[in-house]
Enzyme design. Sequence first.
Site, PDB file in Angstrom:
ATOM      1  N   HIS A 158      49.116  31.843  45.332  1.00  0.00           N
ATOM      2  CA  HIS A 158      50.435  31.245  45.137  1.00  0.00           C
ATOM      3  C   HIS A 158      50.455  29.872  45.775  1.00  0.00           C
ATOM      4  CE1 HIS A 158      54.788  30.825  45.015  1.00  0.00           C
ATOM      5  NE2 HIS A 158      54.748  31.758  44.109  1.00  0.00           N
ATOM      6  N   ASP A 189      53.393  39.157  40.376  1.00  0.00           N
ATOM      7  CA  ASP A 189      52.917  39.671  39.097  1.00  0.00           C
ATOM      8  C   ASP A 189      51.833  40.741  39.219  1.00  0.00           C
ATOM      9  OD1 ASP A 189      54.540  38.034  37.451  1.00  0.00           O
ATOM     10  OD2 ASP A 189      53.277  36.323  37.947  1.00  0.00           O
TER      11      ASP A 189
HETATM   12  N1  ACO Z   1      41.654  33.880  41.693  1.00  0.00           N
HETATM   13  C1  ACO Z   1      40.571  33.197  42.145  1.00  0.00           C
HETATM   14  N2  ACO Z   1      40.617  32.020  42.791  1.00  0.00           N
HETATM   15  C2  ACO Z   1      41.827  31.494  42.986  1.00  0.00           C
HETATM   16  C3  ACO Z   1      42.999  32.125  42.551  1.00  0.00           C
HETATM   17  C4  ACO Z   1      42.882  33.371  41.884  1.00  0.00           C
HETATM   18  N3  ACO Z   1      43.960  34.026  41.446  1.00  0.00           N
HETATM   19  N4  ACO Z   1      44.058  31.373  42.873  1.00  0.00           N
HETATM   20  C5  ACO Z   1      43.572  30.279  43.495  1.00  0.00           C
HETATM   21  N5  ACO Z   1      42.210  30.358  43.561  1.00  0.00           N
HETATM   22  C6  ACO Z   1      41.297  29.396  44.201  1.00  0.00           C
HETATM   23  C7  ACO Z   1      41.195  28.109  43.394  1.00  0.00           C
HETATM   24  O1  ACO Z   1      40.177  28.199  42.416  1.00  0.00           O
HETATM   25  C8  ACO Z   1      40.879  27.108  44.481  1.00  0.00           C
HETATM   26  O2  ACO Z   1      39.518  27.314  44.838  1.00  0.00           O
HETATM   27  P1  ACO Z   1      38.616  26.050  45.350  1.00  0.00           P
HETATM   28  O3  ACO Z   1      39.179  25.692  46.692  1.00  0.00           O
HETATM   29  O4  ACO Z   1      37.236  26.605  45.385  1.00  0.00           O
HETATM   30  O5  ACO Z   1      38.780  24.971  44.324  1.00  0.00           O
HETATM   31  C9  ACO Z   1      41.724  27.607  45.665  1.00  0.00           C
HETATM   32  O6  ACO Z   1      41.876  29.024  45.452  1.00  0.00           O
HETATM   33  C10 ACO Z   1      43.084  26.954  45.758  1.00  0.00           C
HETATM   34  O7  ACO Z   1      43.789  27.241  44.581  1.00  0.00           O
HETATM   35  P2  ACO Z   1      44.661  26.214  43.752  1.00  0.00           P
HETATM   36  O8  ACO Z   1      44.262  26.310  42.313  1.00  0.00           O
HETATM   37  O9  ACO Z   1      44.638  24.865  44.401  1.00  0.00           O
HETATM   38  O10 ACO Z   1      46.094  26.844  43.919  1.00  0.00           O
HETATM   39  P3  ACO Z   1      47.400  26.364  43.198  1.00  0.00           P
HETATM   40  O11 ACO Z   1      48.433  26.332  44.228  1.00  0.00           O
HETATM   41  O12 ACO Z   1      47.183  25.118  42.412  1.00  0.00           O
HETATM   42  O13 ACO Z   1      47.688  27.523  42.118  1.00  0.00           O
HETATM   43  C11 ACO Z   1      48.301  29.606  41.245  1.00  0.00           C
HETATM   44  C12 ACO Z   1      48.512  28.598  42.358  1.00  0.00           C
HETATM   45  C13 ACO Z   1      48.497  28.935  39.882  1.00  0.00           C
HETATM   46  C14 ACO Z   1      49.336  30.697  41.367  1.00  0.00           C
HETATM   47  C15 ACO Z   1      46.879  30.175  41.365  1.00  0.00           C
HETATM   48  O14 ACO Z   1      46.750  30.864  42.582  1.00  0.00           O
HETATM   49  C16 ACO Z   1      46.522  31.089  40.199  1.00  0.00           C
HETATM   50  O15 ACO Z   1      46.064  30.609  39.171  1.00  0.00           O
HETATM   51  N6  ACO Z   1      46.711  32.440  40.341  1.00  0.00           N
HETATM   52  C17 ACO Z   1      46.471  33.347  39.242  1.00  0.00           C
HETATM   53  C18 ACO Z   1      47.585  33.309  38.232  1.00  0.00           C
HETATM   54  C19 ACO Z   1      48.838  33.962  38.771  1.00  0.00           C
HETATM   55  O16 ACO Z   1      48.808  35.062  39.304  1.00  0.00           O
HETATM   56  N7  ACO Z   1      49.967  33.293  38.583  1.00  0.00           N
HETATM   57  C20 ACO Z   1      51.280  33.801  39.000  1.00  0.00           C
HETATM   58  C21 ACO Z   1      51.792  33.043  40.169  1.00  0.00           C
HETATM   59  S1  ACO Z   1      53.324  33.670  40.712  1.00  0.00           S
HETATM   60  C22 ACO Z   1      54.410  33.129  39.549  1.00  0.00           C
HETATM   61  O17 ACO Z   1      54.326  32.071  39.046  1.00  0.00           O
HETATM   62  C23 ACO Z   1      55.430  33.997  39.163  1.00  0.00           C
END
Ligand code: ACO
Length: 426
Positions: A304, A361
């Site tokens: 998140h 979720d």
């Molecule tokens: N699985 C694996 N790796 C992840 C995940 C995940 N679910 N989420 C983040 N990461 C990793 C990224 O790849 C990144 O890795 P790096 O440092 O090696 O590049 C690091 O963690 C930081 O993540 P960001 O992408 O910078 O996080 P951001 O804040 O941009 O994205 C998000 C947040 C979109 C929720 C992300 O965590 C994600 O895609 N999660 C999965 C989708 C999801 O569950 N979405 C629902 C969110 S809640 C809602 O909107 C209701």
Amino acid sequence: MPRIDLDDQSLECPIVIGTENEKAIDISQLRSKTGYITLDDSFGNTGSCKSAITYIDGDKGVLRYRGYAIEDLAENSSFIETAYLIIYGHLPSPSEYKLFSGLLTSQEILHEGFRHHFEGFPNNAHPMAMLSAMINAMGCYQSDLYDDIDGVSHFDKSAAQLISQVRTIAAAAYKMSIGQPMIYPYPNKRYAENFLHMMFSLPNNPYEVDPDILHALTMFLILHVDHEQNCSTSTVRLVASSGANLHASCSAGVCALWGRLHGGANQAVVEMFNKIRNADYSVKEFIEKVKKKEHGAKLMGFGHRVYKNYDPRAQILQKAAHKLLDKAGKNDELLEIAQELAECALHDDYFIERKLYPNVDFYSGIILQAIGIPLNMFTVMFAIGRMPGWIAHWKEISDNPKQRIYRPRQIYTGETLRKYVPMDER
Ligand code: ACO
């Protein structure tokens, strides 16, 4: 006061402190005084507004609507009471509640003209596409609502109509998609019960509601009511800032919610569980794929932008999922897969270092499935819950006499000036 020194310019930037001691540096004068802008791709570090609606402390896993803890509301409130709270800022008195719920009931039936709109969609249309189109269309049937959008009663009516009819549209879209007749709402039933009736009753066979299912659905809706400046809410605010009407702004919110990184994650999570259940790969193999970012694989329902600790909504939903399935005497395979995935991820350095925890979720789809909601309707359920939050943010924007249009800047990285070359010379 912090000072920014750039070239031969100097700017003092006031500190802004919120009621929960959140701190920001106000850089709104930066460009006009120095010529510089700030660059914050995807707004990870940017406060886009001041808002009095929802408070999140992402490090401590705290979520409050208008000062009330989410745990308190999920346990003790109803969806309609929470909707009133989020829109108007206080818990309704008995007479306010009666008025509000009466308004919702009076607005619940769709205009007959909607049948033609539904008939225009192909059978396999995604219900989120239908929902956003229908919400925008709803505004066309209510042009009087926009004659004077400053009038409180117009807003009240419009807000009640949206909250009430989003549920009627969702159920109607489902019925059309499975070739069954639309079921009309029943005025004496409460919000969530009425939705289940429209989804699952047949003309001569009314749906018998199970109180545990009703309780789980109400909790699901309350947990989704608002979440401050997330992608869809920021979209609603952005559209609203141009002066667009409530229906158009919320319709845009539905589109933003649809994506897999946002509300669409609830569908993607269950698709992920299903792949593991169907033995496409094991939990461990899947976690390895995610860590290697194979084809961009992610552990859906984890991570998140704001929570760097447990999402409190995920904790409530996890308990609710267990309770619902235990009571029904069901041994749910998906819940077991979810537990195994969470256990594996929460002990793995990749997820620990990045502070990735289950979000709302991760468990919500298990509850929706237990209620009997089809997979392609999961994100629609999120939208039904989120509607009061979008309305509250539209109102906050519209009530602010000093509101300026949202208009971010950019750093241009394209070609510099070049001369047009006629076609025959290329
Ligand atoms: N699985 C694996 N790796 C992840 C995940 C995940 N679910 N989420 C983040 N990461 C990793 C990224 O790849 C990144 O890795 P790096 O440092 O090696 O590049 C690091 O963690 C930081 O993540 P960001 O992408 O910078 O996080 P951001 O804040 O941009 O994205 C998000 C947040 C979109 C929720 C992300 O965590 C994600 O895609 N999660 C999965 C989708 C999801 O569950 N979405 C629902 C969110 S809640 C809602 O909107 C209701």
